[in-house]
Design a protein around this motif. Structure first.
Motif, PDB file in Angstrom:
ATOM      1  N   PHE A 270       0.938  -1.294   0.060  1.00  0.00           N
ATOM      2  CA  PHE A 270       0.127   0.016   0.063  1.00  0.00           C
ATOM      3  C   PHE A 270       0.864   1.208  -0.074  1.00  0.00           C
ATOM      4  N   THR A 346      -7.778   5.346   4.512  1.00  0.00           N
ATOM      5  CA  THR A 346      -7.549   4.781   3.287  1.00  0.00           C
ATOM      6  C   THR A 346      -8.144   3.339   3.198  1.00  0.00           C
ATOM      7  N   TYR A 348      -9.380  -0.089   1.323  1.00  0.00           N
ATOM      8  CA  TYR A 348      -9.032  -0.928   0.008  1.00  0.00           C
ATOM      9  C   TYR A 348     -10.223  -1.995  -0.078  1.00  0.00           C
ATOM     10  N   TYR A 359      -8.159  -8.182  -5.458  1.00  0.00           N
ATOM     11  CA  TYR A 359      -8.112  -6.715  -5.120  1.00  0.00           C
ATOM     12  C   TYR A 359      -8.813  -5.876  -6.058  1.00  0.00           C
ATOM     13  N   LYS A 362      -9.211   1.298  -4.301  1.00  0.00           N
ATOM     14  CA  LYS A 362      -8.888   1.970  -3.076  1.00  0.00           C
ATOM     15  C   LYS A 362      -9.402   3.245  -3.238  1.00  0.00           C
TER      16      LYS A 362
END
Length: 650
Positions: A270, A346, A348, A359, A362
């Motif tokens: 990240f 943040t 995700y 994934y 974000k």
């Protein structure tokens, strides 16, 4: 987290284990070149690149600590009965979860006939219904002390026990060119044991999953299990060791009995939140025994988890030290006031599908979230509530509260900022097109928020009353229950008192009302429910509300000379059971304890964690069950106190 401070406004400064970053251009940091990106996140790529990233992180920590020591200028889910999947007609309570269809692990579960309990040494399967036949059917023991059960999932075929273990593990061998000394480590492992429970008397271990790290959270959707963990990185050893050390370890018994390691060219990081740890995200489809566990590792760490039926969201806090502004002619003098911090969250997002985790996106918003209930997914949008600034500051960096709406790519779509300056969020509940938010400093404002237009969230109404709510639970579309503390103010400081339960009427959204309230005990009274929603039993259909509580009450002598700062003395630990309806509000129908008179005599003025403390309350049909580590007790909901008591210890 339990509050132990004497006053709610006591100034406490906590430096969390998070990277403290600085505004661009203010420091000369080691240069780190991002590796190639994969699925939108940069790859660590190699062991050398990992060292560079950790070196930069180590540098940021050192500079941040130095900066902080420098002188500065003075200043709907449910816990209701469902029909048993096995075709039984009786109903039973389920774990109080945040999102319908997304199960959360807990220490006690039931399937309507059997009760499953996890303690710190063993897991028990108890024949619970009918109560006249109540007995322990089997025990799954972990006597070697290497594994501690934490919580469980249960379905009609499986029992899944999740816990923490310390285990010396030899990692998979590295290529000869990279191999140094043999690498053994007393690993912290998250373990998931999957048992076939067709025969309750003889549960059969059919699968074992191991993920290196400290358990963060888990979810179960149908036959798919998802686990998250944080794995600490030994930065010192990595930076000092000349030979390559292996990445984080994992094992899936479906693939063999050997531990494997995640290669560095598969580890992402990240970029906004590089930390000396890995976030491990694992998924497995338990309905397909041949499907291997899906595992991803990210350089960074997760803090709060929210899951919808299709997406897993991981929230990470990022902090930056803001430059201190000096007035002309002002000299630098020692001060205990730390520099202002800019805090961002943040998010995700990971897609979830039959045990596969990928994934997806974000995003980032100002402020920090409180817990999982600060987040919500609805109608294609992700909503979250944050607090920015600090309540103890009196400048432009004082606290304020915000609501942000993000689109499917986690880009900002709408926002509402600057709510209740100088206060912070104590609880949030998103319910469809509305949200309810409680902030607190001296009084408790309950805000009703309109989210029907995602681009323009707005306040519909607010109610200010003494006290605050730590947890909000929906009663119906026009009523919400708040669980928290009563509070009394002395000048500019508020002190919490007993545990407060309130039923709020939001039929008129512009003028929310506290329709009913009740207060349990005095200062010192506490309940697990205030920091763990799974401790609540609620059934609107049964007009039933129950939870564990530890009660402290003032003595008669204290009442003669009242002082709002005084703590009470221990008088009770157990379950409070209420009848709740919209006509009469909260009616206390029973107080159930597992403590004997001898236990009470030993208690003195205080209390502590005890194996007879009631932790969960549940129902099967019209039978109420209270559960502690040592005892299972029943009674009927029809008002009859007659019931059975089963000793659970050997």
């Amino acid at each position: 987290m339990k509050r132990k401070a004497a006053g709610l406004l006591a100034t406490v400064i906590v430096l969390c284990a998070m990277p403290l970053l600085f505004p661009a251009g203010t420091l000369h940091e080691p240069t780190v070149t991002a590796a190639a990106e994969k699925d939108g996140l940069p790859l660590v790529g190699s062991y050398g690149q990992l060292k560079k990233l950790l070196k930069a992180t180590e540098y940021n920590y050192a500079i941040a600590e130095s900066a902080l020591s420098m002188p500065t200028a003075a200043p709907m889910s449910k816990a209701v009965a469902d029909n048993a999947a096995a075709g039984a007609s009786r109903d039973f309570s389920t774990t109080n979860t945040q999102v319908q269809g997304v199960d959360e692990a807990d220490i006690v579960k039931t399937d309507g006939t059997y009760l499953y309990q996890s303690t710190n040494r063993e897991v028990r399967i108890v024949k619970a219904y009918p109560a006249t036949e109540m007995h322990v059917v089997s025990r799954i023991g972990y006597e070697n002390g290497l594994f501690t059960p934490l919580e469980m999932f249960v379905d009609d075929r499986r029992l899944i026990v999740i816990g923490q273990a310390n285990e010396s593990v030899e990692m998979a061998p590295l290529p000869a060119s990279k191999r140094g000394i043999p690498y053994y480590q007393n690993n912290q492992l998250v373990k998931a044991f999957v048992y076939d429970i067709a025969d309750k008397a003889h549960p059969r271990l059919i699968r074992q999953l191991d993920v290196e790290g400290q358990y963060l959270s888990s979810r179960k959707i149908g036959g798919s299990l998802y686990l998250t963990a944080n794995r600490y990185i030994d930065t010192y050893r990595i930076l000092q060791e000349n030979n390559e050390l292996p990445g984080p370890a994992y094992r899936d018994s479906a693939s063999g009995d050997k531990f494997l390691t995640v290669p560095y060219d598969d580890i992402r990081y990240f970029p906004e939140n590089v930390q000396p740890s890995y976030l491990m995200v694992a998924g497995v489809n338990l309905d397909d025994p041949k499907q291997k566990m899906s595992l991803s590792a990210y350089l960074g760490a997760g803090e709060n988890i929210y899951a919808s039926p299709t997406s897993l969201y991981v929230a990470v806090t990022e902090q930056k030290v803001l430059p201190t502004k000096m007035k002309q002619g002002e000299s630098i003098a020692p001060s205990f006031t730390p520099p202002p911090m800019q805090t961002d969250t943040t998010i995700y997002r990971f897609g979830m599908n039959k045990g596969e985790v990928t994934y997806a996106a974000k995003g980032s918003v100002p402020g920090r979230i409180l817990n999982q209930f600060s987040m919500d997914e609805y109608d294609g949008y992700f909503r979250l509530a944050t607090t920015s600034g600090n309540i103890w500051r009196t400048d432009e960096n004082t606290s304020q509260n915000n609501v942000y709406v993000l689109d499917s790519k986690l880009d900002l779509h709408g926002k509402l900022e600057g709510v209740a300056p100088t206060e912070r969020i104590y609880s949030v509940r998103f319910m469809g097109k509305r949200a309810y938010m409680v902030t607190f400093r001296n009084v408790d404002p309950l805000f009703v928020l309109d989210l029907s237009k995602p681009a323009a969230p707005r306040i519909l109404g607010a109610l200010k009353i003494p006290g605050y709510s730590d947890y909000l639970h929906p009663y119906d579309e026009n009523h919400i229950i708040g669980f928290g503390k009563e509070a009394e103010s002395d000048k500019d400081r508020a002190y919490y008192q007993g545990m407060k339960i309130a039923l709020f009427d939001v039929s008129d959204v512009s003028k929310p009302k506290e329709k009913f309230k009740t207060v349990i005990g005095d200062r010192g009274t506490d309940s697990e429910l205030l920091y763990n929603h799974k401790a609540l039993l609620f059934s609107k259909e049964k007009e039933l509300l129950a939870f564990p509580v530890t009660v402290f009450e003032l003595t008669e002598e204290q009442k003669q000379s009242p002082d709002i700062r005084d703590y009470g003395h221990f008088t009770f630990q157990g379950a409070y059971v209420y009848h709740l309806d919209l006509a009469k509000g909260f009616t206390l129908t029973d107080k159930i304890t597992h403590l004997s008179q001898e236990d009470l005599n030993k208690a003195g003025e205080g209390w502590y964690e005890n194996s007879k403390n009631i932790k969960r309350i549940l129902t099967i049909d019209r039978t109420l069950y209270t559960v502690s580590d040592d005892i299972l007790k029943t009674q009927q909901l029809d008002g009859s106190k007659a019931g059975r008591t089963l000793t659970l210890t050997k």
